[in-house]
Every structure is written in structure tokens, then in C-alpha cells.
Design an enzyme around this catalytic site. Sequence first.
Site, short mmCIF file in Angstrom:
data_model
loop_
_atom_site.label_atom_id
_atom_site.label_comp_id
_atom_site.label_asym_id
_atom_site.label_seq_id
_atom_site.Cartn_x
_atom_site.Cartn_y
_atom_site.Cartn_z
CD GLU A 51 -1.65 -2.43 1.59
OE1 GLU A 51 -0.47 -2.58 1.98
OE2 GLU A 51 -2.48 -3.35 1.55
CB ALA A 75 -11.26 2.38 5.19
CG PHE A 77 -6.68 -3.59 3.39
CD1 PHE A 77 -6.77 -4.31 4.58
CD2 PHE A 77 -7.33 -4.09 2.27
CE1 PHE A 77 -7.50 -5.49 4.64
CE2 PHE A 77 -8.05 -5.27 2.32
CZ PHE A 77 -8.14 -5.97 3.51
CG HIS A 120 -11.17 -7.47 6.59
ND1 HIS A 120 -10.39 -8.08 7.53
CD2 HIS A 120 -10.61 -7.77 5.40
CE1 HIS A 120 -9.41 -8.74 6.93
NE2 HIS A 120 -9.51 -8.56 5.64
#
Lengths: 324, 335
Positions: A51, A75, A77, A120
Site C-alpha cells: 500500500e 479503509a 488496509f 476489515h
Amino acid sequence: MREITYAQAITETLQEEFRRDKKYIYMGTGPIPAMVKEFGTERIRGTPISESSVVGAAIGLAGSGFKPVVNLGMATFAFVATDQIVNQAAKITYMFGGQAKFPIVLMMTVGAGRYMAAQHQISPYSMYMNVPGLKIILPATPYDVKGLLRTALRDTNPVIFFTHVALSDERGEVPDDDFTVPFGQAEIKQKGSDVTVVALSRMVQESLAAARQMESQGISVEVIDPRTLVPMDTDTIKNSVVKTGRLVVVDEACPTCGAASEIASQVVQDERSFLSLKAAPKLVTGAGIPIPYSPPMEKFAVPDRTKIAAAIKAVMEGKGRKSR
Amino acid sequence: LKGEKIQVKQPDKDKLTQLYRTMLTIRRFEERVAADFAEMSIPGLVHSYIGEEACATGVCAALRLDDKIVSTHRGHGHCIAKGADLNRMMAELYGRTTGYCKGKGGSMHIADFSVGMLGANGIVGGGFGIATGAALAAKLEGTDRVAVVFFGDGASQEGTFHENMNLASVWKLPLIFACENNLWGSTVPVELGVAVKDIARRAAGYNMPGVTVDGNDVMAVNDAAEEAVARARTGGGPSFIEMKTYRWRTHTEALWPLGDNRPKDEVESWKKRDPIPSLGNKMIEVHMTTKEELDVIDKEIRARIRNAINFALESPLPAPEDALADVFSSEGGQR
């Protein structure tokens, strides 16, 4: 008018804009197959799960004349890339005295409703509202997805486009023409005269359902969706409160320093809307806990139409003042 | 060290003189900045590049104007070597409206997009991704432009270093990783921070060529850079250059009055290997130049630094409310 889903609105907007301008580059770990097929792997890039470097690459691309779109997935991650979003993308225009533009769209999902537990599911938009230099977009309908995503892609600044994980299959009317929804323009989703309900993301649908319940009890509810949190159209909200005298703000994110408390704060800081209040504003928010897994607990963690209806009744009875 | 064998081969007076001039410009700029910081006419944080001049100079001499570099918190040398304007740099340090960032950035955020200097960076390891993106842009445009990311030994312990080494290799980007190993990550010695003796060894883990060179030998640095740049321009992908060097001063100028925690003999031994007279003396040895010629260069540079100071001092400070501009770019900028 034709109906499409929220998810379809995302895909077809990307496709249309990518056809329009070759400078758009998509990066993400799960590129949409139809887009790979149409635009090729140079422009639709399946990336490693990295990322930070992918968001960083988007900044470098944007500073070099491209218009990158990064799909970070959830969001949760995106926190791995926080330095790149907060310290780099958001500040780079300002720190360098405006000498370059950084058109970047970061896409990520927010919200509960899919039983995926705490890592998650999260709704962190208010964290990013605290970072000057980012535009914060939060569409609740397929129409708004399409109009706002077009505007986001055509903006020259870093934009975070938060879509709701549980709204993918939501259907709605979307015209065929090249309409846009400007940033900083709230929409009155339903007109009413007794209570103003400001709702965010999936809570717009829940609030409309609560409003229908209230209608049968003779309470007229105005439902407003700000649609973009930065910039935020506080005028539409304040004008509505001046009319109704009552405010309920609904957001499934945590209550502390949230978008909901910011909206309430804006209303009470404005003398005109403050003096119109017949009851203290009420917030209906997430429970302020990590999103739990088991369905009964997940449902408890976020607002629903029943909780919203209760808050509307409370401000109608003027209980808001006392409950403070 | 690969560079130790490299002498002044194929004497090219213009090129060597230019390398000398750039290194000395950085040195004189940094000396003045350290002095002005000490007397508190420059606010904030300043990280001196003194001692490391051969790194920026040797690498940037291998680049074209349209090539891009991304710099670090210790970025003045990179700016100067890439061709940034001394006046606007100094004005930025002095917080003036005529500075590169109109006074919004200061020492750690100087950028000049017009010369391909995509910004210093206040976050260690913060610039890798930006360089990756600049290199990807060059590739997508089908140009033979390259990008260079400067970073220190300290940044090679950051996750972004590893992510971007991998990404640059997977995407075969025209990107050069220019590691200035000055042996100290802030105030921690490299042996307590880095698991390998030569950081260039890490290049192998990302399937790219890596070399370690004497970072105080500007010719050695330049040779390595030319090779890496040629590879990048012809589609050969990323390269890694580790330059072993040393900063003469403390991590930041703010630490200088508190004292240097590094061994005195270590500092002194590196000062004896000063990259600037090393080159100058070699040039004199082979009768390419004279001490007098080099003194003239020094005089010219000192005059340019004085001009930069005057430019900064004569420039206006920003109005307080100027702080509100540029949060968003103006075109499409709302709020």
C-alpha cells in the site's frame, strides 16, 4: 430512467473517464477484469500488496502529469499507507508552495454490515477530515457515486472516495448523460418540516426508512446527505435547522471527534441555526467499539432505523435538552 | 570498494571543473547556512550536507535536466547539484515569499519541479514511492527519462525502501536507488541499525544490480551513476548505488551545540578524505588546473552565496494570512 447498482456506477464511471483521458492510471490489488481487457495492463495495474509504495507511486505519477486512481480495497488496509496519504499526498501541494498539482483519487470501502470484523470494517473518514489537503467524498446512492466520482477524477487534488461496503448492490436511477455532482453541495434527500436528519453513507437509506415510519406518526422529517465531508455544505444543513428547529445527525462511525459531532458543532456555532433550536441536537452514531464479528453484536455496533426513529422522537419531545 | 581504483581517467577539464564547482558550491552554501542557523537567522531544522558533496554531485552530473530526483531531509546538496537556484533556496530557508515554497516548506521541503527536483522530504523513507511514480511516468510516456531517489543508510531500514525496491524491480522501472551511507542513522551507528555491512547487497534480494562505491570520490560516484543511468535509459530497469560517505556535522544543526556523540578520530579520519580537495589536488597533480584557478572558482562561489543571502534578506516575509493559500491547488480547488 435506467437503474444500475452502486458497484456498477463505480465501474462504468471509471471506464468512461479512462476512455476520455489516457492520463488516468489505475492501481490496485484486484483490478476490474473488464478494465484490464479494455485498457491493458499498463494503465490498469495489478499491484503487489504494498500500500505505501503504491500510494507513493500515485503521488509521483500525479506530480509527473498523470491522474492516478488507487483502489486500496478496504479503509482498514489504507492505514498501512498512512504516511504516504497524510504526510505526503495531503501536504505536498502546500509544502511546495503550490508549484505542482497532485490529482489523485484514493478509493476505499468503509462501514459495517458484512460480518467481516474489526480489521476489515471501519469508518475512518473523520480522521482524514483532520488532514488539510484531502477532499473527503462519501456517496450513498448510485447517482451520487457516478456524479461525485466524475468530479473526483476531474479534480486536481488528492481525493479520498469512500464507498460503503454494504451498498454495492443498492440500485438507483442514473442518467446516461455526462452529469457531475459538485463537491460541497449537500442534497435534501427528502423534504420535511419538523426534524432535520443529516445522515452519512449507508445511514442515508436507514434514515429515509425511519422518516417513512415517522410520517405515519405525523412527524415530517427532512433528510439531508452532505455527500462530501471536505468540502462540506453546512449552509444547506443550517438552513434546514432554521426551518425545523430540530437536528439529528446519523453516522455509523465512532462518536468521538466524528463527522457527526462536527456537523452538530457547525450548527450550534452559527447564531441563526443555534437560536432556532427547539431541542438539543442528538447524535446517532456507532457504539465506539471495534466492529465485532457475530451478527447480533455487529448490528448493535451501528445505528439502524429503529435507533434513528427513537432519536427523532426524542428531539420532537424536546428531550434532547434534558438528556444532555 | 569499486571506486578506489578509479583515477582521473580521460581527463576532461570541463567536466571535472564542473564537478569541483558543484561540490564547492554545496560546501559554501552549507557553511553559510550552519553559521546563519547558529546565530538564529534561519529558524527550524537544518541538516547539513557537508562532507557528502561528492554523492549528490557525482549522481546528478549523470542526469539530464528532464530526469527527476527525489531528495531527503538532508537535501540542499541534491537541490544544488540538480540545478536549483541558490537565491530561491536561501530565500526559502529564510522563510521569504520569494523562496521555492513561498516560505511554506523550509529546509526539508525545497522542491523545484522545473529542474526535476521533486522535493526534499521530512519523513525518512517518505520519498521512495514518489520516485517510483516518477519513474513509472517516464516509462508510461515512452521516454528514456530516469528517476533517482536519494536516501540514507537510515532509510534502508524503513518498509518503504523494501516495498519500492521490489516494485521498481517487478515493473522494471528506470529508477536509481542512490544510498548515501554516512554511517550514522541520526545518532545511531550503522552497525546497530543495519544487518548487512554493505547495503548494496540488499539489491540482490530485489533482483537488481548493486554496487558499493567510495562516496567521497566524485569520479567513482559519477562512473557508477553513468552506468546505472545508461541501464535505466535503455530499458534495463533499476539499479542500486551505495555511496560510503560521512557527514562532518551532527545529524541536525540543532544538535551541534550539544556536542557530537561520534568518535573524534572517526570524524577526523573522514575529514582527511574531504571530497573537494581530493578532486582539486588530483586535477592539480595532472596539471589540469592550478591552485590559482581553483581559488578563482571559490571566490565566484562565495560571491554567489553572498548574493543569495542578500536576495533572501531583501525579500519580504509572508503576511501571516498567506498561510491559508495552497492547501489545495487552485484549479479545481474548492473549500
